[in-house]
Motif scaffolding. Structure first.
Motif, PDB file in Angstrom:
ATOM      1  N   LYS A 166       1.077  -0.725   0.248  1.00 54.95           N
ATOM      2  CA  LYS A 166       0.213  -0.053   0.207  1.00 54.95           C
ATOM      3  C   LYS A 166       0.772   1.156   0.176  1.00 54.95           C
ATOM      4  O   LYS A 166       0.587   1.932  -0.132  1.00 54.95           O
ATOM      5  N   LEU A 167       2.465   1.051   0.350  1.00 57.40           N
ATOM      6  CA  LEU A 167       2.918   2.537   0.588  1.00 57.40           C
ATOM      7  C   LEU A 167       4.445   2.390  -0.535  1.00 57.40           C
ATOM      8  O   LEU A 167       4.488   3.451  -1.099  1.00 57.40           O
ATOM      9  N   TRP A 168       5.138   1.200  -0.154  1.00 50.82           N
ATOM     10  CA  TRP A 168       5.805   1.344  -1.205  1.00 50.82           C
ATOM     11  C   TRP A 168       5.750   0.981  -2.357  1.00 50.82           C
ATOM     12  O   TRP A 168       7.398   1.879  -3.052  1.00 50.82           O
ATOM     13  N   PRO A 169       5.433   0.304  -3.366  1.00 49.68           N
ATOM     14  CA  PRO A 169       5.673   1.090  -4.708  1.00 49.68           C
ATOM     15  C   PRO A 169       5.575   1.939  -5.049  1.00 49.68           C
ATOM     16  O   PRO A 169       6.247   2.394  -5.704  1.00 49.68           O
ATOM     17  N   ALA A 170       4.066   2.914  -4.555  1.00 46.53           N
ATOM     18  CA  ALA A 170       4.090   4.374  -5.031  1.00 46.53           C
ATOM     19  C   ALA A 170       5.528   4.579  -4.722  1.00 46.53           C
ATOM     20  O   ALA A 170       5.923   6.136  -5.347  1.00 46.53           O
ATOM     21  N   VAL A 171       6.655   4.469  -3.636  1.00 50.44           N
ATOM     22  CA  VAL A 171       8.013   5.741  -2.893  1.00 50.44           C
ATOM     23  C   VAL A 171       8.557   4.787  -4.005  1.00 50.44           C
ATOM     24  O   VAL A 171       9.517   5.566  -4.973  1.00 50.44           O
ATOM     25  N   THR A 172       9.022   4.315  -4.411  1.00 42.34           N
ATOM     26  CA  THR A 172       9.799   3.136  -5.971  1.00 42.34           C
ATOM     27  C   THR A 172       9.645   4.128  -6.848  1.00 42.34           C
ATOM     28  O   THR A 172      10.674   4.575  -7.097  1.00 42.34           O
ATOM     29  N   ALA A 173       8.238   3.878  -6.903  1.00 45.37           N
ATOM     30  CA  ALA A 173       8.324   4.321  -8.905  1.00 45.37           C
ATOM     31  C   ALA A 173       8.406   6.157  -8.627  1.00 45.37           C
ATOM     32  O   ALA A 173       8.639   6.397  -9.405  1.00 45.37           O
ATOM     33  N   PHE A 174       8.377   6.777  -7.477  1.00 41.63           N
ATOM     34  CA  PHE A 174       7.763   8.625  -7.492  1.00 41.63           C
ATOM     35  C   PHE A 174       9.971   8.586  -7.183  1.00 41.63           C
ATOM     36  O   PHE A 174      10.279   9.934  -7.929  1.00 41.63           O
ATOM     37  N   PRO A 196      16.916  12.871  -7.858  1.00 44.53           N
ATOM     38  CA  PRO A 196      18.222  12.386  -8.490  1.00 44.53           C
ATOM     39  C   PRO A 196      18.381  11.408  -7.675  1.00 44.53           C
ATOM     40  O   PRO A 196      17.828  11.548  -6.619  1.00 44.53           O
ATOM     41  N   ILE A 197      19.658  10.726  -7.810  1.00 49.44           N
ATOM     42  CA  ILE A 197      19.856   9.753  -7.470  1.00 49.44           C
ATOM     43  C   ILE A 197      21.024   9.896  -6.042  1.00 49.44           C
ATOM     44  O   ILE A 197      20.765   9.303  -4.998  1.00 49.44           O
ATOM     45  N   GLU A 198      21.453  11.312  -5.616  1.00 50.08           N
ATOM     46  CA  GLU A 198      21.775  11.748  -4.331  1.00 50.08           C
ATOM     47  C   GLU A 198      21.364  11.769  -3.431  1.00 50.08           C
ATOM     48  O   GLU A 198      21.683  12.147  -2.382  1.00 50.08           O
ATOM     49  N   TYR A 199      19.557  12.238  -4.353  1.00 50.37           N
ATOM     50  CA  TYR A 199      18.719  12.597  -2.578  1.00 50.37           C
ATOM     51  C   TYR A 199      17.812  11.325  -2.922  1.00 50.37           C
ATOM     52  O   TYR A 199      16.860  11.489  -1.594  1.00 50.37           O
ATOM     53  N   ARG A 200      18.066  10.093  -3.074  1.00 52.07           N
ATOM     54  CA  ARG A 200      17.154   9.289  -3.603  1.00 52.07           C
ATOM     55  C   ARG A 200      17.518   8.077  -1.317  1.00 52.07           C
ATOM     56  O   ARG A 200      15.794   7.960  -1.155  1.00 52.07           O
ATOM     57  N   SER A 201      18.196   8.278  -0.999  1.00 51.43           N
ATOM     58  CA  SER A 201      17.805   7.950   0.347  1.00 51.43           C
ATOM     59  C   SER A 201      17.825   8.577   1.209  1.00 51.43           C
ATOM     60  O   SER A 201      17.074   8.743   2.092  1.00 51.43           O
ATOM     61  N   VAL A 202      17.783  10.200   0.923  1.00 49.45           N
ATOM     62  CA  VAL A 202      17.115  11.543   1.554  1.00 49.45           C
ATOM     63  C   VAL A 202      15.475  10.948   1.802  1.00 49.45           C
ATOM     64  O   VAL A 202      14.717  10.919   2.570  1.00 49.45           O
ATOM     65  N   PHE A 203      15.248  11.121   0.754  1.00 52.78           N
ATOM     66  CA  PHE A 203      13.284  10.940   0.333  1.00 52.78           C
ATOM     67  C   PHE A 203      12.910   9.278   1.152  1.00 52.78           C
ATOM     68  O   PHE A 203      12.332   9.782   2.013  1.00 52.78           O
ATOM     69  N   ALA A 204      14.084   8.315   0.638  1.00 51.49           N
ATOM     70  CA  ALA A 204      13.381   7.218   1.295  1.00 51.49           C
ATOM     71  C   ALA A 204      13.338   7.138   3.077  1.00 51.49           C
ATOM     72  O   ALA A 204      12.627   6.817   3.532  1.00 51.49           O
ATOM     73  N   GLY A 205      14.543   8.198   3.063  1.00 56.64           N
ATOM     74  CA  GLY A 205      14.916   8.255   5.043  1.00 56.64           C
ATOM     75  C   GLY A 205      13.638   8.656   5.704  1.00 56.64           C
ATOM     76  O   GLY A 205      13.191   8.539   6.688  1.00 56.64           O
ATOM     77  N   VAL A 206      13.470   9.490   4.910  1.00 55.91           N
ATOM     78  CA  VAL A 206      11.798  10.641   5.277  1.00 55.91           C
ATOM     79  C   VAL A 206      10.466  10.292   5.601  1.00 55.91           C
ATOM     80  O   VAL A 206       9.957   9.356   6.927  1.00 55.91           O
ATOM     81  N   VAL A 207      10.237   8.810   4.284  1.00 55.38           N
ATOM     82  CA  VAL A 207       8.981   7.457   4.596  1.00 55.38           C
ATOM     83  C   VAL A 207       9.808   6.428   5.405  1.00 55.38           C
ATOM     84  O   VAL A 207       8.566   6.426   5.977  1.00 55.38           O
ATOM     85  N   ALA A 208      11.288   6.280   5.415  1.00 60.25           N
ATOM     86  CA  ALA A 208      11.145   5.346   6.574  1.00 60.25           C
ATOM     87  C   ALA A 208      11.377   5.283   7.695  1.00 60.25           C
ATOM     88  O   ALA A 208      10.350   4.420   8.825  1.00 60.25           O
ATOM     89  N   VAL A 209      10.604   6.707   8.406  1.00 64.21           N
ATOM     90  CA  VAL A 209      10.516   7.439   9.644  1.00 64.21           C
ATOM     91  C   VAL A 209       8.664   6.238   9.781  1.00 64.21           C
ATOM     92  O   VAL A 209       8.646   6.049  10.924  1.00 64.21           O
ATOM     93  N   GLY A 210       8.129   7.107   9.377  1.00 67.85           N
ATOM     94  CA  GLY A 210       7.190   6.724   9.398  1.00 67.85           C
ATOM     95  C   GLY A 210       6.914   4.964   9.322  1.00 67.85           C
ATOM     96  O   GLY A 210       5.940   4.335   9.836  1.00 67.85           O
ATOM     97  N   TRP A 211       7.360   3.941   8.525  1.00 66.76           N
ATOM     98  CA  TRP A 211       7.379   2.737   8.260  1.00 66.76           C
ATOM     99  C   TRP A 211       8.264   2.109   8.950  1.00 66.76           C
ATOM    100  O   TRP A 211       7.678   1.725   9.739  1.00 66.76           O
ATOM    101  N   GLN A 212       9.272   2.103   9.884  1.00 64.72           N
ATOM    102  CA  GLN A 212       9.367   2.215  11.018  1.00 64.72           C
ATOM    103  C   GLN A 212       8.837   2.788  12.090  1.00 64.72           C
ATOM    104  O   GLN A 212       8.815   1.433  12.986  1.00 64.72           O
ATOM    105  N   THR A 213       8.225   3.456  12.436  1.00 61.54           N
ATOM    106  CA  THR A 213       6.980   3.271  13.174  1.00 61.54           C
ATOM    107  C   THR A 213       6.229   2.421  13.229  1.00 61.54           C
ATOM    108  O   THR A 213       5.382   1.920  14.369  1.00 61.54           O
ATOM    109  N   TYR A 214       5.280   2.005  12.241  1.00 61.90           N
ATOM    110  CA  TYR A 214       4.561   1.314  12.279  1.00 61.90           C
ATOM    111  C   TYR A 214       5.181   0.063  12.706  1.00 61.90           C
ATOM    112  O   TYR A 214       4.362  -0.573  13.363  1.00 61.90           O
ATOM    113  N   LEU A 215       6.212  -0.406  11.778  1.00 64.06           N
ATOM    114  CA  LEU A 215       6.853  -1.885  11.745  1.00 64.06           C
ATOM    115  C   LEU A 215       7.543  -1.937  13.590  1.00 64.06           C
ATOM    116  O   LEU A 215       6.637  -2.946  14.388  1.00 64.06           O
TER     117      LEU A 215
END
Length: 286
Positions: free
Chosen positions: A210-218, A224-243
């Motif tokens: 429900k979440l990560w396919p949209a995040v991966t596609a976006f 840009p490749i140098e900012y993908r880890s930052v973007f994924a990290g911001v989303v991962a805060v919410g995802w790790q909170t859920y886990l």
């Protein structure tokens, strides 16, 4: 006789002057030749007379189109912070990923514990930090590999294959690692660890779709490749909170089940006394 003597001296003096002039000619000739170079040549004069092309103005004026800056370059302090992170990522990628994972997992666990409404447990935060630090570099290498593979002529096909591979392989392995490591670090046995993984991974895997396919596609399309880890990290805060919240719910269920077993085992055994029904029936029949 008196007239011939001065004439002889004059003749000798003139010869001496002639010899001096002849001897000085080679030395003075180069000087005269060098001085002649100071005057411009006709070709140089013709080149100077030609009209020079106009110098282009570096500042666009009038209707010259100016390429707009991307949104990532117009965020002020966030842009500078992102550029600093990108430089750190290029210079020391592994160290940057571990530091980022520690921040993400710390924020996620604190958020999950606040959502749970229970008292804060520092041991849970320590477990999350250990799990995040161990998984940081493998996660980074996985997404680097994923960005370099499955690149087809069709962008939609590339994104679709990346999403399917990521969900089938990475999400399954990472969620199993996360919940299994939580149980083992909490001191549970292998059977209890397997029970934790069995109850939590299927639920988290379904919710990940429900979440990560949209995040991966976006991310693979716009970031840009140098900012993908930052973007994924911001989303991962919410995802790790859920886990972390899901893991805490599993812990509560296990504690409740264990307390029920303990309560049942502590109850005294009661033996049923036989009722004298046969004797009463005989009396009634008599």
């Amino acid at each position: 006789m008196s007239l011939s003597t001065p004439m002889m001296f004059r003749a000798v003096f003139r010869r001496q002057l002639e010899q001096l002039r002849v001897s000085r000619l080679p030395r003075s000739a180069p000087r005269r030749f060098q001085s002649s170079n100071s005057s411009p040549k006709p070709s140089e004069v013709a080149e100077a007379a030609k009209p020079k092309p106009p110098v282009e103005d570096p500042i666009p004026v009038g209707s010259t189109p100016v390429p707009p800056l991307s949104i990532w370059q117009r965020l002020g302090p966030l842009t500078r912070a992102g550029q600093a992170y990108a430089r750190a990522q290029r210079n020391r990628p592994y160290t940057t990923q571990i530091a980022s994972a520690l921040v993400i997992y710390l924020a996620a666990d604190v958020s999950a514990q606040r959502i749970g409404g229970k008292e804060y447990v520092p041991e849970r935060t320590v477990r999350n930090l250990i799990i995040g630090a161990v998984a940081a570099v493998p996660n980074f290498l996985w997404f680097v590999w994923l960005s370099r593979n499955f690149n087809y002529a069709s962008h939609a096909l590339s994104i679709g294959v990346k999403i399917v591979v990521n969900q089938l392989v990475f999400t399954t392995l990472f969620n199993s690692y996360f919940f299994g490591a939580q149980a083992l670090l909490a001191g549970e046995s292998l059977s209890e660890t397997w029970d934790r993984v069995r109850r939590t991974v299927p639920v988290s895997w379904v919710n990940a779709w429900k979440l990560w396919p949209a995040v991966t596609a976006f991310s693979f399309t716009f970031i840009p490749i140098e900012y993908r880890s930052v973007f994924a990290g911001v989303v991962a805060v919410g995802w790790q909170t859920y886990l972390s919240y899901l893991n805490r719910q599993a812990e509560i269920e296990e504690e409740a089940a264990h307390s029920r077993k303990t309560t049942v085992a502590a109850l005294p055994s009661v033996e049923a006394a036989p009722l004298p029904l046969d004797a009463q029936k005989r009396r009634m029949a008599a």
